[in-house]
Design a protein around this motif. Structure first.
Motif, short mmCIF file in Angstrom:
data_model
loop_
_atom_site.label_atom_id
_atom_site.label_comp_id
_atom_site.label_asym_id
_atom_site.label_seq_id
_atom_site.Cartn_x
_atom_site.Cartn_y
_atom_site.Cartn_z
N ILE A 184 4.30 18.78 -12.44
CA ILE A 184 5.45 19.63 -12.72
C ILE A 184 5.65 19.77 -14.23
O ILE A 184 5.97 20.86 -14.74
CB ILE A 184 6.71 19.04 -12.05
N ALA A 185 5.46 18.66 -14.96
CA ALA A 185 5.60 18.73 -16.42
C ALA A 185 4.54 19.64 -17.03
O ALA A 185 4.83 20.45 -17.92
CB ALA A 185 5.50 17.32 -17.02
N VAL A 186 3.30 19.53 -16.53
CA VAL A 186 2.23 20.40 -17.03
C VAL A 186 2.55 21.86 -16.71
O VAL A 186 2.33 22.76 -17.54
CB VAL A 186 0.88 19.98 -16.42
N ILE A 229 -6.77 8.57 -4.93
CA ILE A 229 -5.68 7.60 -5.08
C ILE A 229 -5.67 6.63 -3.90
O ILE A 229 -5.52 5.41 -4.07
CB ILE A 229 -4.33 8.33 -5.22
N TRP A 230 -5.82 7.17 -2.69
CA TRP A 230 -5.84 6.31 -1.50
C TRP A 230 -7.00 5.33 -1.55
O TRP A 230 -6.84 4.14 -1.24
CB TRP A 230 -5.92 7.18 -0.25
N PHE A 260 1.83 9.03 -6.06
CA PHE A 260 2.03 10.44 -5.73
C PHE A 260 3.22 11.02 -6.49
O PHE A 260 3.17 12.15 -6.97
CB PHE A 260 2.24 10.61 -4.22
N VAL A 261 4.29 10.24 -6.60
CA VAL A 261 5.45 10.70 -7.36
C VAL A 261 5.09 10.89 -8.82
O VAL A 261 5.47 11.89 -9.45
CB VAL A 261 6.62 9.70 -7.19
N VAL A 262 4.33 9.92 -9.39
CA VAL A 262 3.91 10.04 -10.78
C VAL A 262 3.02 11.26 -10.97
O VAL A 262 3.17 12.03 -11.92
CB VAL A 262 3.19 8.75 -11.23
N TRP A 263 2.07 11.43 -10.02
CA TRP A 263 1.15 12.57 -10.14
C TRP A 263 1.91 13.88 -10.01
O TRP A 263 1.66 14.84 -10.78
CB TRP A 263 0.09 12.46 -9.05
N ARG A 300 0.84 -1.21 0.00
CA ARG A 300 0.00 0.00 0.00
C ARG A 300 0.87 1.25 0.00
O ARG A 300 0.66 2.17 -0.79
CB ARG A 300 -0.93 -0.02 1.22
N HIS A 301 1.86 1.29 0.90
CA HIS A 301 2.72 2.48 0.97
C HIS A 301 3.51 2.66 -0.32
O HIS A 301 3.69 3.79 -0.80
CB HIS A 301 3.66 2.35 2.16
N ARG A 302 4.01 1.56 -0.88
CA ARG A 302 4.78 1.66 -2.12
C ARG A 302 3.91 2.16 -3.27
O ARG A 302 4.34 3.00 -4.06
CB ARG A 302 5.37 0.30 -2.46
N LEU A 303 2.67 1.65 -3.37
CA LEU A 303 1.78 2.10 -4.43
C LEU A 303 1.41 3.57 -4.26
O LEU A 303 1.42 4.34 -5.22
CB LEU A 303 0.52 1.23 -4.45
#
Length: 448
Positions: free
Chosen positions: A21-23, A167-168, A13-16, A5-8
């Motif tokens: 940041i890219a947007v 997400i959670w 969150f990192v992907v989001w 759960r924590h890894r996902l």
């Protein structure tokens, strides 16, 4: 180690955050480009309007008071200025333009004058040495770019708490089948080893469900074998200990020395048989829990067989049996098998052969080396085993009808177990010499 759960959650969150940041970077870049294009067009348009006014003579003379901003104007007016230069002399000016030229050539250019960074467009009027400069402070552009970017990204920023919550919830719902599987396994008793229904599991954890089912099936077989082994062992041990007790009671009650000595001799024999039986049961129990790995160790078949033959030579001499061996000269015959189980295998084959060979008989041990395999053959001149009994002699405690030789019926069971663990092939054949006898042949994987 962190939970799934924590890894996902961390990964999502990192992907989001990376996407956000890219947007933001793309939005900032596009805002800078569009604002620059718009403002440059505005500078050029203003320059052409001023050029038209210059031709009509409507521009004020710079010798008079500079043009002031009106109270009803916009604060940005102070950041937009123009100059009219003729023959190196400032003719007219407006806004916050400095006294020196905003630029030195026609067209677009960037200049820093004092503490102000200017974007300037110069347009010649067509008269000799006369040019109109229209300048704009970069502060206007930066403020406009910041405004557009922040307003474009504000919905994403506002949606951050909602995105975290969604997400959670999505991760929690996605991991719910694992929780159900954990609950099903944790609430089972040691006797409840029936398989889990894999059709109710998601495709991603179906291999885990199938693996658990396979493990429970193996555990069920192992527990059944343990129960069967314990029942057989208790039954087989009851008889020799009953006989030992009987001989002990006879020796205790006997008043004649000869009768007492005979009872004690029988008592000693019974103890020897019980010790041998217990030793065989312990070996079989250890082998039952072993996991073979033929490639983990290797040893010399010739050396191990030679040691076993030497150990059993006293037993053969005592029974009047000739023990002969034939091995390839100058070849250790390396096989993929640890030395300890190989020694147990050879010792049990020799025990079985010597025990069933009558006095004056012969037991022959031979080792043959082929390209990829090695063969161990133990041949005796005993009564042999009938074809219908050859499949059953590997069962624990099985003894063919009519056998009178002492034993517990575990020797060939131990040999079969070792063969199963290490992937060896074993075959029972009729003796090659004589009308009776048994030939046991074991095939090993040979190492070069």
């Amino acid at each position: 180690m962190r939970s799934i759960r924590h890894r996902l959650l961390l990964s999502l969150f990192v992907v989001w955050a990376t996407i956000w940041i890219a947007v933001a970077a793309v939005s900032l870049d596009r805002s800078e480009h569009e604002v620059g294009e718009l403002m440059d067009a505005q500078l050029a348009q203003t320059a052409h309007v001023l050029l038209q006014l210059t031709r009509e003579g409507s521009l004020p003379d710079a010798a008079s008071q500079p043009q002031a901003l009106t109270p009803i104007g916009h604060p940005y007016e102070s950041m937009i200025s123009f100059q009219l230069w003729r023959q190196g002399k400032l003719i007219s000016t407006f806004g916050a333009a400095p006294p020196e030229p905003l630029a030195h050539a026609p067209g677009f250019s960037d200049h820093r004058i004092a503490d102000t960074h200017w974007r300037v467009f110069g347009l010649p009027t067509g008269r000799t040495d006369e040019i109109v400069f229209v300048g704009q402070s970069y502060a206007i552009r930066h403020e406009l770019i910041q405004y557009l970017t922040v307003h474009a990204l504000r919905p994403i920023l506002w949606s951050m708490p909602l995105a975290v919550l969604l997400i959670w919830l999505a991760v929690t719902d996605g991991l719910r089948p694992l929780g159900r599987l954990t609950s099903q396994v944790s609430h089972r008793s040691a006797e409840q080893l029936d398989p889990i229904d894999p059709s109710r599991s998601p495709i991603e954890i179906r291999p885990l469900t199938l693996a658990l089912n396979g493990l429970m099936k193996r555990l069920d077989r192992a527990l059944a074998a343990e129960r069967h082994f314990a029942a057989d062992a208790s039954h087989e041990l009851r008889t020799p200990f009953t006989i030992i007790r009987a001989h002990a009671q006879i020796a205790r009650r006997s008043k004649r020395a000869q009768e007492r000595d005979q009872a004690l001799d029988l008592l000693t024999q019974g103890i020897d048989r019980a010790s041998h039986l217990i030793s065989q049961l312990l070996v079989l129990s250890r082998l039952h829990h072993s996991v073979g790995d033929g490639g983990a160790e290797s040893c010399s078949l010739a050396a191990v067989a030679g040691e076993a033959i030497e150990d059993k030579s006293v037993m053969a001499d005592t029974r009047g049996v000739t023990l002969a061996a034939k091995c390839p000269p100058d070849d250790p015959v390396l096989v993929e098998l640890p030395p300890a189980p190989l020694a147990v295998l050879v010792a049990n084959l020799l025990d079985n052969a010597i025990k069933f060979t009558p006095p004056g008989g012969q037991v022959r041990v031979s080792i043959k080396a082929r390209r990829e395999h090695a063969f161990l053959s133990v041949e005796d001149s005993g009564p042999g085993i009938s074809a219908k009994d050859r499949a059953r002699v590997f069962d624990r405690f099985y003894r063919a009808a009519g056998q009178t030789a002492p034993g517990a019926g575990l020797g060939l069971s131990i040999v079969r177990r070792i063969c199963d663990i290490y992937g060896l092939d074993i075959e029972l054949l009729g003796a090659e010499t004589g009308a009776t006898g048994l030939l046991v042949e074991v095939r090993f994987r040979r190492l070069a």
